[in-house]
Design a protein around this motif. Structure first.
Motif, PDB file in Angstrom:
ATOM      1  N   THR A   1       9.448  51.468 -46.870  1.00  0.00           N
ATOM      2  CA  THR A   1       9.067  50.564 -47.437  1.00  0.00           C
ATOM      3  C   THR A   1       9.496  49.444 -45.989  1.00  0.00           C
ATOM      4  OG1 THR A   1       9.588  49.839 -48.934  1.00  0.00           O
ATOM      5  CG2 THR A   1       7.628  51.028 -49.636  1.00  0.00           C
ATOM      6  N   SER A   2       8.603  48.372 -45.641  1.00  0.00           N
ATOM      7  CA  SER A   2       8.709  47.850 -44.734  1.00  0.00           C
ATOM      8  C   SER A   2       8.016  46.685 -45.116  1.00  0.00           C
ATOM      9  CB  SER A   2       8.358  48.093 -43.153  1.00  0.00           C
ATOM     10  OG  SER A   2       9.441  49.161 -42.889  1.00  0.00           O
ATOM     11  N   LEU A   3       9.355  45.625 -45.096  1.00  0.00           N
ATOM     12  CA  LEU A   3       8.517  43.949 -45.464  1.00  0.00           C
ATOM     13  C   LEU A   3       8.054  43.127 -44.911  1.00  0.00           C
ATOM     14  CD1 LEU A   3       8.435  41.965 -48.126  1.00  0.00           C
ATOM     15  CD2 LEU A   3      10.157  41.216 -47.744  1.00  0.00           C
TER      16      LEU A   3
ATOM     17  N   VAL B   1       4.322  44.253 -47.549  1.00  0.00           N
ATOM     18  CA  VAL B   1       4.673  45.281 -47.231  1.00  0.00           C
ATOM     19  C   VAL B   1       4.066  46.545 -46.331  1.00  0.00           C
ATOM     20  CG1 VAL B   1       6.128  47.223 -48.355  1.00  0.00           C
ATOM     21  CG2 VAL B   1       5.746  44.913 -48.918  1.00  0.00           C
TER      22      VAL B   1
END
Length: 166
Positions: free
Chosen positions: A140-142, A70
């Motif tokens: 957040t960015s997965l 992440v």
């Protein structure tokens, strides 16, 4: 590094070690076109000067059970130097945070995090990161997949630039 100037052989040494840090000094010397003793001296000098910070294995995080990667964009309430340093020190203490970069622009820091699963990351996010002193926002960015992950720097670009300026 202060006062040190790299020549073409030093840059070749760095490029070769960046690609394969496990090769023997004899093989490295052969690849850069010098004998082994001066090659070893140059490597030691590059280490002592801080150009070579260490040697690391490139491990497969997923194969080791860390399925989740992440990127977290963090905004702080205060950007006073003492608060920035305090946050950086906190990041160094969090094992799931593998990289921490201060940015300019909309966010103050971007963190690269790994976790064995989503619930572990979620627990870190809620109990540690968003709860940390001075943190006001976290986006957040997965990571779905990685298209490129090259370590170090592109030495061929520097060689091109140096040959044009000569």
């Amino acid at each position: 590094m202060p006062g040190a100037k790299l020549d073409a052989i030093d840059r070749k040494i760095l490029a070769e070690l960046q690609a394969d840090g496990r090769m023997t000094n004899v093989e490295l010397a052969r690849r850069v076109g010098i004998s082994a003793p001066p090659c070893l001296r140059r490597v030691r000098t590059l280490e002592e000067s801080g150009y070579i910070r260490g040697y690391h294995a490139d491990v497969d995080t997923r194969a080791l059970g860390f399925e989740v990667q992440v990127f977290a964009m963090v905004g702080l309430q205060s950007q006073a130097e003492v608060d920035l340093t305090r946050f950086e020190n906190r990041c160094r203490a969090w094992p799931l945070v593998r990289e921490c970069h201060m940015l300019n622009g909309e966010v103050d820091f971007i963190l690269k995090c790994v976790a064995p699963d989503l619930s572990t990351f979620q627990r870190f996010l809620t109990e540690e990161l968003t709860a940390a002193e001075n943190v006001v926002s976290v986006k957040t960015s997965l990571v779905i997949r990685c298209a490129k992950d090259d370590p170090g720097v592109p030495f061929d670009v520097m060689e091109e630039r140096l040959s044009r300026s000569a």
